[in-house]
Write an enzyme that holds these catalytic residues in place. Structure first.
Site, PDB file in Angstrom:
ATOM      1  N   TYR A 422      33.073  48.316  49.544  1.00 40.05           N
ATOM      2  CA  TYR A 422      34.187  47.487  49.082  1.00 40.05           C
ATOM      3  C   TYR A 422      33.709  46.478  48.047  1.00 40.05           C
ATOM      4  O   TYR A 422      32.528  46.113  47.992  1.00 40.05           O
ATOM      5  CB  TYR A 422      34.901  46.792  50.248  1.00 40.05           C
ATOM      6  CG  TYR A 422      34.189  45.615  50.879  1.00 40.05           C
ATOM      7  CD1 TYR A 422      34.457  44.318  50.462  1.00 40.05           C
ATOM      8  CD2 TYR A 422      33.288  45.793  51.924  1.00 40.05           C
ATOM      9  CE1 TYR A 422      33.828  43.223  51.049  1.00 40.05           C
ATOM     10  CE2 TYR A 422      32.661  44.714  52.533  1.00 40.05           C
ATOM     11  CZ  TYR A 422      32.931  43.423  52.084  1.00 40.05           C
ATOM     12  OH  TYR A 422      32.316  42.344  52.684  1.00 40.05           O
ATOM     13  N   CYS A 423      34.656  46.046  47.214  1.00 47.10           N
ATOM     14  CA  CYS A 423      34.419  44.992  46.234  1.00 47.10           C
ATOM     15  C   CYS A 423      35.598  44.034  46.334  1.00 47.10           C
ATOM     16  O   CYS A 423      36.211  43.910  47.390  1.00 47.10           O
ATOM     17  CB  CYS A 423      34.244  45.575  44.839  1.00 47.10           C
ATOM     18  SG  CYS A 423      35.691  46.494  44.235  1.00 47.10           S
ATOM     19  N   ALA A 424      35.950  43.368  45.258  1.00 51.66           N
ATOM     20  CA  ALA A 424      37.074  42.439  45.322  1.00 51.66           C
ATOM     21  C   ALA A 424      38.415  43.150  45.254  1.00 51.66           C
ATOM     22  O   ALA A 424      39.344  42.813  45.984  1.00 51.66           O
ATOM     23  CB  ALA A 424      36.978  41.404  44.200  1.00 51.66           C
ATOM     24  N   GLY A 426      38.707  46.956  44.363  1.00 52.56           N
ATOM     25  CA  GLY A 426      38.666  48.406  44.388  1.00 52.56           C
ATOM     26  C   GLY A 426      38.173  49.059  43.125  1.00 52.56           C
ATOM     27  O   GLY A 426      38.080  50.289  43.052  1.00 52.56           O
ATOM     28  N   TYR A 451      38.434  43.667  48.960  1.00 50.85           N
ATOM     29  CA  TYR A 451      38.481  42.513  49.860  1.00 50.85           C
ATOM     30  C   TYR A 451      39.810  41.783  49.752  1.00 50.85           C
ATOM     31  O   TYR A 451      40.349  41.294  50.753  1.00 50.85           O
ATOM     32  CB  TYR A 451      37.328  41.571  49.515  1.00 50.85           C
ATOM     33  CG  TYR A 451      37.231  40.356  50.405  1.00 50.85           C
ATOM     34  CD1 TYR A 451      36.686  40.445  51.685  1.00 50.85           C
ATOM     35  CD2 TYR A 451      37.668  39.110  49.964  1.00 50.85           C
ATOM     36  CE1 TYR A 451      36.580  39.331  52.508  1.00 50.85           C
ATOM     37  CE2 TYR A 451      37.572  37.987  50.777  1.00 50.85           C
ATOM     38  CZ  TYR A 451      37.026  38.105  52.047  1.00 50.85           C
ATOM     39  OH  TYR A 451      36.935  36.994  52.857  1.00 50.85           O
TER      40      TYR A 451
END
Length: 473
Positions: A422-424, A426, A451
């Site tokens: 995951y990142c901020a 996608g 996130y």
């Protein structure tokens, strides 16, 4: 007076066209490499672009001064402290450029770089109007330029930070509060650490709210602006050097690069060492992509991540939606990536009859991932955000490896279980999944919406540990 800001979201970069419509003279400040927009706007207004000014040698993009010189005959102007391969007019502190009733006053403002300048703009025909100041990377909205990018054996980041303090307090903060600040970058740029999404601001507002402009000693300022700066991508040093050099124009690069290739030719190029870069959106990439391709979508900070992750020495083949090839190559050219050998003719439709060449990975919705994490064979949770982002919170149990470090830390990750990324939002997680697949990882997934979607769905988060968690911990 005419003053227009051109803001490029992909690079969080601002450039400017300034002119006097009665006299017809204009300058362009800090242009990007694809210059048609400036020329078209100038022609629409009946302006001649006589000069192109760089406020400093930019590290995060290749500027368009060479293109404007060759296309319209603009004279290149740099701060007097600059050294370059090409002829230029040196601009000293206090120099004035007059365009009819428009007056440009040069302020020498070393700090972000040794040769940096700012440009005070006044409309002599409307003296009651507030002036403007183009601050380049010296002063941002909410931040100031980082002093560590151009540090060298002869000039340290501490030395430059001290010069930056003097430039801010001796030059910019002496201007009236009503002066409008027009910076070189906004939020998303790595040329600072706390930039606002606003693209202009009265100086008085910055004097009051910008953390780096609050009353403090020079020593305190130096400690403040040299601490906690984000890691600079490797291409920054390359681009700064390119901006000093005589080089080929972007139109020459594109005319040599944009050639369609059959699927067979693309596969041969890949076998010979070419990088396959899929520029479609992350969802389409996750659903189906060519084996070995890496996703850097046009929908996000495409040029910055291309500059960060790609090997400039290796050939590149683009995989695009039809009619987006020029955009994809142009935006790579903005950061100096020029080794594109072509694109897949017909895009992914040309692979329809070859399912053996396709790869995919699962995209979890937040609540589905939450349920998956509660199972006995739960996945290894990988957070590829920058370390500073994790201080805002993280998903419990996740390990942080920033995307820019992933290639060098792959051996820390498990290959015998699913890795959920995951990142901020996608975007970066899809890039990471492609990188890991290209390195032989077969059990991969990511969090759709990242996130931000996890938090918006009401899923629980936790504060990060005081020190970054190692993936092998």
């Amino acid at each position: 007076m005419f003053l227009k800001q051109f803001y490029l979201g992909c690079l969080a970069q601002a450039s400017y066209l300034i002119g006097d419509r009665e006299q017809g003279a204009a300058v362009v400040v800090d242009p990007r490499r694809d210059i048609d927009e400036y020329i078209d706007e100038a022609e629409r207004l009946g302006l001649r672009i006589e000069r192109v000014i760089l406020t400093h040698f930019h590290a995060d993009f290749v500027a368009g001064h060479i293109e404007l010189r060759d296309r319209v005959g603009a004279r290149i102007c740099l701060g007097a402290g600059a050294q370059a391969d090409y002829p230029f007019d040196p601009l000293h502190d206090g120099d004035v450029i007059t365009l009819g009733r428009v007056r440009l006053e040069i302020l020498a403002t070393p700090g972000h770089t040794p040769e940096a300048i700012c440009i005070l703009v006044r409309d002599l025909g409307a003296p009651e109007e507030p002036g403007a100041v183009l601050t380049g990377d010296t002063l941002f909205i909410g931040d100031v330029g980082r002093p560590d990018l151009m540090a060298s054996p002869g000039t340290s980041a501490v030395d430059l930070a001290g010069q930056l303090y003097d430039s801010l307090h001796g030059k910019l903060l002496s201007l009236p509060d009503e002066t409008i600040v027009y910076p070189g970058h906004g939020a998303g740029s790595l040329c600072g650490k706390n930039m606002s999404s606003e693209t202009s601001s009265p100086l008085g507002v910055q004097r009051r709210y910008n953390y780096a402009l609050q009353p403090m000693s020079k020593e305190a300022f130096i400690r403040l602006v040299t601490a906690d700066q984000p890691e600079a991508p490797a291409y920054f040093a390359y681009d700064a050097d390119v901006n000093r050099r005589e080089r080929v124009r972007l139109d020459e690069v594109l005319s040599a690069e944009l050639r369609p290739h059959s699927l067979g030719a693309v596969l041969q190029a890949q076998q010979d060492g070419a990088q396959l870069i899929d520029v479609r959106d992350p969802g389409s990439f996750a659903a189906a992509h060519l084996a070995g391709a890496i996703n850097i979508g046009l929908s996000g900070q495409y040029a910055s991540w291309a500059g960060t992750l790609l090997d400039r020495a290796r050939p590149i083949v683009l995989i695009c939606e039809p009619d987006t090839e020029v955009e994809a190559a142009t935006r790579m050219g903005r950061v100096g990536i020029e080794n594109i050998v072509g694109y897949l003719e017909g895009g992914m439709a040309s692979v329809r009859e070859r399912p053996d060449l396709l790869r995919s990975f699962r995209r979890y919705a937040p609540r589905t991932l939450r349920e998956r994490l509660q199972e006995t064979d739960d996945p290894y949770l990988l957070d590829v955000r920058r370390e500073g982002e994790t201080r805002l919170g993280r998903i419990a149990g996740s390990a942080n490896v920033p995307l820019g470090q992933l290639e060098g830390r792959i051996e820390e990750l498990p290959r015998d279980r699913e890795v959920a990324i995951y990142c901020a939002g996608g975007y970066r997680s899809a890039i990471a999944a492609g990188i890991l697949q290209a390195h032989g990882f077969t059990q991969l997934s990511d969090l759709a919406g990242g996130y931000n979607a996890w938090v918006a769905s009401g899923c629980s988060v936790e504060a990060p540990p005081e020190r970054s968690q190692s993936p092998s911990a």
